[in-house]
Scaffold this motif. Sequence first.
Motif, PDB file in Angstrom:
ATOM      1  N   TYR A 128       0.838  -1.209   0.000  1.00 20.50           N
ATOM      2  CA  TYR A 128       0.000   0.000   0.000  1.00 20.50           C
ATOM      3  C   TYR A 128       0.868   1.253   0.000  1.00 20.50           C
ATOM      4  O   TYR A 128       0.615   2.196  -0.757  1.00 20.50           O
ATOM      5  CB  TYR A 128      -0.937  -0.002   1.207  1.00 20.50           C
ATOM      6  CG  TYR A 128      -1.658   1.305   1.389  1.00 20.50           C
ATOM      7  CD1 TYR A 128      -2.664   1.685   0.510  1.00 20.50           C
ATOM      8  CD2 TYR A 128      -1.320   2.165   2.418  1.00 20.50           C
ATOM      9  CE1 TYR A 128      -3.322   2.894   0.654  1.00 20.50           C
ATOM     10  CE2 TYR A 128      -1.968   3.377   2.575  1.00 20.50           C
ATOM     11  CZ  TYR A 128      -2.965   3.735   1.689  1.00 20.50           C
ATOM     12  OH  TYR A 128      -3.606   4.932   1.836  1.00 20.50           O
ATOM     13  N   SER A 183       0.965   3.947  -2.981  1.00 23.10           N
ATOM     14  CA  SER A 183       0.668   5.363  -2.709  1.00 23.10           C
ATOM     15  C   SER A 183       1.790   6.245  -3.233  1.00 23.10           C
ATOM     16  O   SER A 183       1.544   7.294  -3.839  1.00 23.10           O
ATOM     17  CB  SER A 183       0.489   5.592  -1.206  1.00 23.10           C
ATOM     18  OG  SER A 183      -0.624   4.913  -0.734  1.00 23.10           O
ATOM     19  N   GLU A 215      -0.984   8.898   1.853  1.00 20.29           N
ATOM     20  CA  GLU A 215      -1.406   7.680   2.562  1.00 20.29           C
ATOM     21  C   GLU A 215      -2.529   8.036   3.526  1.00 20.29           C
ATOM     22  O   GLU A 215      -2.515   9.083   4.146  1.00 20.29           O
ATOM     23  CB  GLU A 215      -0.230   7.096   3.340  1.00 20.29           C
ATOM     24  CG  GLU A 215       0.893   6.629   2.456  1.00 20.29           C
ATOM     25  CD  GLU A 215       2.108   6.218   3.265  1.00 20.29           C
ATOM     26  OE1 GLU A 215       1.966   5.956   4.482  1.00 20.29           O
ATOM     27  OE2 GLU A 215       3.192   6.168   2.694  1.00 20.29           O
ATOM     28  N   VAL A 244      -8.699   2.840  -0.619  1.00 18.88           N
ATOM     29  CA  VAL A 244      -7.297   2.407  -0.530  1.00 18.88           C
ATOM     30  C   VAL A 244      -6.948   1.302  -1.520  1.00 18.88           C
ATOM     31  O   VAL A 244      -5.777   0.940  -1.635  1.00 18.88           O
ATOM     32  CB  VAL A 244      -6.933   1.942   0.906  1.00 18.88           C
ATOM     33  CG1 VAL A 244      -7.104   3.050   1.895  1.00 18.88           C
ATOM     34  CG2 VAL A 244      -7.702   0.711   1.309  1.00 18.88           C
ATOM     35  N   TRP A 245      -7.902   0.755  -2.259  1.00 11.35           N
ATOM     36  CA  TRP A 245      -7.572  -0.377  -3.117  1.00 11.35           C
ATOM     37  C   TRP A 245      -6.677  -0.023  -4.295  1.00 11.35           C
ATOM     38  O   TRP A 245      -5.840  -0.845  -4.668  1.00 11.35           O
ATOM     39  CB  TRP A 245      -8.815  -1.147  -3.551  1.00 11.35           C
ATOM     40  CG  TRP A 245      -9.629  -0.526  -4.628  1.00 11.35           C
ATOM     41  CD1 TRP A 245     -10.731   0.244  -4.478  1.00 11.35           C
ATOM     42  CD2 TRP A 245      -9.407  -0.623  -6.039  1.00 11.35           C
ATOM     43  NE1 TRP A 245     -11.211   0.642  -5.690  1.00 11.35           N
ATOM     44  CE2 TRP A 245     -10.413   0.121  -6.677  1.00 11.35           C
ATOM     45  CE3 TRP A 245      -8.454  -1.249  -6.824  1.00 11.35           C
ATOM     46  CZ2 TRP A 245     -10.493   0.252  -8.052  1.00 11.35           C
ATOM     47  CZ3 TRP A 245      -8.541  -1.112  -8.204  1.00 11.35           C
ATOM     48  CH2 TRP A 245      -9.554  -0.378  -8.809  1.00 11.35           C
ATOM     49  N   LEU A 292      -3.069  -0.159  -3.152  1.00 13.55           N
ATOM     50  CA  LEU A 292      -2.775  -1.519  -2.700  1.00 13.55           C
ATOM     51  C   LEU A 292      -2.569  -2.451  -3.884  1.00 13.55           C
ATOM     52  O   LEU A 292      -1.595  -3.204  -3.939  1.00 13.55           O
ATOM     53  CB  LEU A 292      -3.898  -2.041  -1.800  1.00 13.55           C
ATOM     54  CG  LEU A 292      -3.770  -3.497  -1.363  1.00 13.55           C
ATOM     55  CD1 LEU A 292      -2.542  -3.693  -0.485  1.00 13.55           C
ATOM     56  CD2 LEU A 292      -5.022  -3.967  -0.659  1.00 13.55           C
TER      57      LEU A 292
END
Length: 173
Positions: free
Chosen positions: A98, A102, A109, A128-129, A132
């Motif tokens: 992640y 980012s 983040e 957040v996917w 990731l």
Amino acid sequence: MPRRFLNRWLPKPGRVRGEYGLGVFGRLLDNRDLWRLNRRSTARAAGIGIFCSMIPVPFQMVFATAVSIGVGCNVPVALVMCWITNPFTIGPIFFGAYKLGSWLLGVPERDVQFEVSLDWLMTTFAAVWPPLVLGCAVIGLCGAALGFYCTHLIWRVSVVREWKTRRRGPPRR
């Protein structure tokens, strides 16, 4: 030679067929080439297993089996390599993926607090996917290439060492 070591530790065809989720492959797992240990097959399987271990979804072993069957490489090696992400390592690996994603996307983040709820999945995870998945893809591709070439190198060094031992002849008494 790596073959003796791997044969001792890798699961047998019948055991893999009995694993939960792998029964869908049925008779496809009866192909003898999927169980042979040679340098090319083992190196391909290592790369496939490492890449599939970075897929951020459950049932990574099913993906690794499907790709191994499609490519025709060693299924047990691919399955064993999938366990790079196990319950102890998956958190730190995916957190690093992640952070990498980012950084690559140039997005800040987010401070994410994990919850087991549908609301969390629909709101927080949706944000957040992308980093990731990108981080997992980059780590998976780099890891797969590294695993493939390291397996070739280790196999080659082992074979050369075996040749040198044979050339020297039996030990003197």
